[in-house]
Design a protein around this motif. Structure first.
Motif, PDB file in Angstrom:
ATOM      1  N   UNK A 208     -27.854  74.432 -53.798  1.00 40.97           N
ATOM      2  CA  UNK A 208     -29.058  75.038 -53.208  1.00 40.97           C
ATOM      3  C   UNK A 208     -30.072  75.422 -54.290  1.00 40.97           C
ATOM      4  N   UNK A 209     -29.597  75.864 -55.434  1.00 42.15           N
ATOM      5  CA  UNK A 209     -30.512  76.185 -56.531  1.00 42.15           C
ATOM      6  C   UNK A 209     -31.267  74.931 -56.979  1.00 42.15           C
ATOM      7  N   UNK A 210     -30.532  73.820 -57.112  1.00 37.18           N
ATOM      8  CA  UNK A 210     -31.163  72.556 -57.501  1.00 37.18           C
ATOM      9  C   UNK A 210     -32.152  72.116 -56.433  1.00 37.18           C
TER      10      UNK A 210
ATOM     11  N   UNK B 124      -9.040  67.367 -56.993  1.00 33.45           N
ATOM     12  CA  UNK B 124      -9.250  68.292 -58.107  1.00 33.45           C
ATOM     13  C   UNK B 124     -10.122  69.472 -57.677  1.00 33.45           C
ATOM     14  N   UNK B 125     -10.986  69.229 -56.675  1.00 35.09           N
ATOM     15  CA  UNK B 125     -11.862  70.277 -56.170  1.00 35.09           C
ATOM     16  C   UNK B 125     -11.313  70.926 -54.913  1.00 35.09           C
TER      17      UNK B 125
ATOM     18  N   UNK C 187     -19.544  78.564 -51.119  1.00 34.66           N
ATOM     19  CA  UNK C 187     -18.857  78.175 -52.342  1.00 34.66           C
ATOM     20  C   UNK C 187     -19.830  78.141 -53.514  1.00 34.66           C
ATOM     21  N   UNK C 188     -19.266  78.185 -54.727  1.00 36.69           N
ATOM     22  CA  UNK C 188     -20.117  78.114 -55.919  1.00 36.69           C
ATOM     23  C   UNK C 188     -20.815  76.763 -56.002  1.00 36.69           C
TER      24      UNK C 188
ATOM     25  N   UNK D  20     -23.183  68.056 -45.831  1.00 37.61           N
ATOM     26  CA  UNK D  20     -21.941  67.636 -46.486  1.00 37.61           C
ATOM     27  C   UNK D  20     -21.998  67.991 -47.957  1.00 37.61           C
ATOM     28  N   UNK D  21     -20.852  68.379 -48.494  1.00 36.62           N
ATOM     29  CA  UNK D  21     -20.732  68.687 -49.914  1.00 36.62           C
ATOM     30  C   UNK D  21     -19.571  67.858 -50.441  1.00 36.62           C
TER      31      UNK D  21
END
Length: 297
Positions: A10-12, A266-267, A3-4, A31-32
């Motif tokens: 992962x970039x952070x 919402x997500x 997912x975006x 977990x996300x």
């Protein structure tokens, strides 16, 4: 498919780990949700907060260090790292991975809370005062899958709860409180420890706030039995349901759970029916408690 949200996390993680001189290669997403959790090689857990939570995360780091000096079993920071590290407005921390564990029992939660509440307030760090309404307005604003009328009702209900909280009757002496002391945030490890998790809401406030979480678990959503709750009361030494301010704290806790579900929906629109159910319950449209609420991440 990644997912975006995971890509962004992962970039952070990569940028923060390089600054902390840690290697994020092979990081496994655990977990996300409210926070992004990753497992790094070597027993390191990386935790990435949502944007705008740097102050709360810094407080969590200070509380974790304070609890460790008092030999209170709680999640421990990964040593030798200056943290938190902030990247793109998101605070990143690293922790020692726990031994295999499961949710604590009512008895274990009571024992852990009793020990925490008996501690003298810290002098080495400012943990701030409890805010039971933190981020609720933001979560209502994020609840884009709800009708405008529903969000309007939630804002009005929030204002009513704030007014009631301001008039709480006298209760137990204030202490350090966990702030989010539901059973999932007190775990029992396979090596015999009972450990406090998620310290970001630790603060000074009424101990009844922590006790209300278990009462809600028992009597609002039937997540534990009345007998379990009796064990909790006996071990802690106080029954919050007998206090005149209990219904106010119970209603706030139920509303927090509903706002959290609304943010998740919402997500993840698959959770929208759960939010509608919770709102109907709060409005008195689904009969008396207990209600059957499905957990959301």
């Amino acid at each position: 498919m990644t997912s975006s949200a995971e890509v962004a996390a992962r970039d952070v993680l990569g940028a923060a780990s390089r600054r902390a001189e840690l290697d994020p290669a092979g990081a496994e997403l655990i977990r996300l949700g409210e926070n992004a959790l990753f497992r790094l090689p070597g027993g390191i857990i990386a935790r990435i907060a949502r944007a705008g939570q740097a102050a709360a995360v810094a407080r969590e780091v200070a509380v974790a260090r304070w609890l460790e000096t008092h030999d209170v079993p709680a999640v421990q920071l990964w040593p030798g790292v200056d943290q938190p590290v902030e990247v793109d407005g998101r605070a990143v921390t690293w922790w020692r991975e726990l031994a295999p564990h499961k949710h604590g029992t009512a008895l274990q939660v009571a024992t852990a809370l009793r020990r925490l509440h008996d501690l003298p307030p810290p002098v080495e760090c400012d943990v701030g005062r409890l805010d039971p309404f933190v981020r609720l307005g933001e979560r209502i604003d994020r609840a884009t899958t709800l009708r405008k009328a529903d969000r309007h009702w939630m804002r009005r209900h929030l204002a009513e709860l704030e007014a009631r909280y301001a008039e709480l009757p006298e209760g137990l002496p204030e202490s350090v409180v966990h702030g989010d002391a539901w059973i999932g945030n007190v775990v029992s490890t396979d090596d015999g420890q009972v450990v406090l998790l998620d310290l970001e809401r630790c603060s000074i406030g009424p101990p009844e706030w922590d006790l209300t979480s278990t009462a809600v678990k028992a009597f609002s959503i039937a997540g534990i039995t009345a007998e379990d709750y009796g064990t909790f009361v006996k071990a802690y030494g106080h029954d919050v349901t007998a206090w005149a301010g209990f219904e106010t704290l119970r209603d706030i806790r139920e509303f927090r759970m509903t706002c959290m579900a609304a943010q998740v929906a919402a997500e993840n629109p698959a959770r929208r029916d759960e939010v509608k159910l919770r709102l109907a319950c709060l409005r008195g449209e689904r009969g008396p408690r207990p209600w059957r609420w499905t957990p959301v991440p």
